[in-house]
Design an enzyme around this catalytic site. Structure first.
Site, PDB file in Angstrom:
ATOM      1  N   GLU A 251       0.644  -1.471   0.396  1.00 34.00           N
ATOM      2  CA  GLU A 251      -0.067  -0.163   0.071  1.00 34.00           C
ATOM      3  C   GLU A 251       0.513   1.487  -0.163  1.00 34.00           C
ATOM      4  O   GLU A 251       0.472   2.085   0.848  1.00 34.00           O
ATOM      5  CB  GLU A 251      -1.103   0.427   0.801  1.00 34.00           C
ATOM      6  CG  GLU A 251      -1.505  -1.047   1.305  1.00 34.00           C
ATOM      7  CD  GLU A 251      -3.253  -0.771   2.346  1.00 34.00           C
ATOM      8  OE1 GLU A 251      -4.277  -1.564   2.033  1.00 34.00           O
ATOM      9  OE2 GLU A 251      -2.984  -0.786   2.906  1.00 34.00           O
TER      10      GLU A 251
ATOM     11  N   GLU B 229      -6.246  -7.757  -1.731  1.00 32.37           N
ATOM     12  CA  GLU B 229      -6.531  -7.831  -0.238  1.00 32.37           C
ATOM     13  C   GLU B 229      -8.084  -6.748  -0.087  1.00 32.37           C
ATOM     14  O   GLU B 229      -8.374  -6.139  -1.538  1.00 32.37           O
ATOM     15  CB  GLU B 229      -5.838  -6.486   1.003  1.00 32.37           C
ATOM     16  CG  GLU B 229      -4.579  -7.278   1.737  1.00 32.37           C
ATOM     17  CD  GLU B 229      -3.642  -6.405   2.374  1.00 32.37           C
ATOM     18  OE1 GLU B 229      -4.496  -5.153   2.555  1.00 32.37           O
ATOM     19  OE2 GLU B 229      -2.371  -5.288   1.969  1.00 32.37           O
TER      20      GLU B 229
END
Length: 379
Positions: free
Chosen positions: A180, A300
């Site tokens: 991320e 995710e």
């Protein structure tokens, strides 16, 4: 599902928008359990690593191959690594192979969990570098040299259990540059883009065979302004991320996105969340297929049931939406890749639950949903 004992265990490779292994299409039906290495480093919790892998019944696990500074760190300081923790990672890889499971190994974190870019910047300051922001991780030459050295140490590691070099091991499906990444100090995206291009090239120079993904959440950026409204909010377009541009970096093989509507959207109207998920998934699948020509990995996705805003019923509706959209596109031949739930735990790991964990023994209906998706992929 592949069976390493009956089929030749080959590398997963990319063919256009599809993944292949052992001469047939390979679809990721996976999960995240980030703590496998740290649990493997302690004999008291090592058995839970085997349980996490063996009981999942899925074919890919994404886990963290980093721990920077702090307790039981793999990287104790720049260029210094703890051999015991490295052996724990060896164990994770060997257990995955023993249970016919592929791994996506993430190499760093944007967030402070397990060190991440903040720890690299702290090391730089301790070495006398003039650094002002965590985002200097992406631009400072010395910090970049720390990261490259760590990547090389992992990728060229010889597994003490299997005696196979990581870069030659087909158990590893892909490397992930960083979990991320965001660089809000440069909303143009230029800083992060330059880092991605440099690091993708570097990883491929050491390991040209394994697949490579970035690990971004998938926000659209300024390179295609008309796609900015797809983002969950205005901030997302200024986080330094640019889904299309980022994945055009040479060496990137998989288009990665995350889906967390429970964090991204302020309201709790469930139908709005599912509509957002539908649009978010569909747009990224279309762009991965038509603009990028690569598989999509929903790296995710999940819903927290911790604060009571959402319950397990909504979580399962959310999961069904993700799986339905991907499955439809795959069946139509539009895209390959797959999805990895955040996250799936065996019993005895409940203390690691961030609200998103599906505990095997306590979630029969969710496990049934996962099994049903597997049947749909195989039919």
């Amino acid at each position: 599902m592949e069976d390493a004992h009956h089929h030749h265990w080959t590398m997963v490779e990319r063919r256009g928008t599809q993944l292949w292994a052992s001469g047939r299409p390979f679809i990721i039906h996976g999960f995240n359990t980030y703590w496998l290495m740290s649990f493997a480093a302690d004999q008291a919790t090592r058995l839970r690593v085997t349980a996490a892998i063996a009981e999942a019944g899925l074919n890919v696990c994404c886990t963290w191959a980093f721990s920077d500074g702090g307790y039981r760190a793999l990287q104790t300081a720049p260029f210094h690594y703890d051999e015991d923790v490295f052996r724990a990672l060896d164990f994770v890889v060997s257990e995955a192979r023993r249970h016919n499971m592929r791994l996506i190994l993430s190499l760093c974190n944007n967030w402070e969990d397990y060190g991440g870019k903040a720890q690299y910047v702290r090391w730089g300051k301790e070495a006398g570098l003039d650094l002002t922001s965590e985002d200097d991780f992406f631009s400072d030459p010395t910090i970049k040299s720390y990261y490259k050295a760590f990547v090389e140490a992992v990728v060229t590691r010889i597994n003490t259990v299997t005696n196979e070099t990581y870069k030659d091991d087909p158990t590893i499906l892909a490397w992930e540059l960083i979990n991320e990444p965001r660089c809000p100090s440069d909303p143009s995206g230029d800083t992060l883009q330059a880092w991605m291009e440099e690091m993708a090239s570097y990883v491929k120079s050491i390991d040209p065979v394994h697949l490579l993904e970035i690990g971004i959440e998938g926000f659209y950026g300024p390179s295609i302004p008309e796609l900015l409204p797809v983002n969950p909010d205005e901030y997302s377009g200024h986080a330094g991320i640019d889904f299309i541009r980022n994945h055009q970096a040479p060496g990137i093989d998989l288009a990665s996105i995350h889906v967390y509507s429970d964090i991204w959207l302020p309201q709790s109207i469930k139908e709005n969340h599912l509509q957002f998920v539908d649009k978010w998934m569909q747009q990224h699948i279309d762009d991965a297929a038509n603009l990028l020509g690569m598989p999509i990995v929903v790296g995710e996705f999940g819903v927290s049931v911790k604060d009571g805003k959402f319950g397990n019923e909504f979580r399962e509706d959310f999961m069904k939406t993700i799986y339905r959209i991907f499955l439809s596109s795959w069946k139509e031949g539009v895209i390959g890749g797959g999805c990895l739930l955040w996250q799936l735990f065996p019993e005895g790991a409940e203390h690691m639950d961030d609200g998103y964990a599906v505990i095997f023994a306590k979630s029969p209906s969710t496990l049934s949903l996962l099994a049903n998706h597997l049947r749909c992929l195989e039919c």
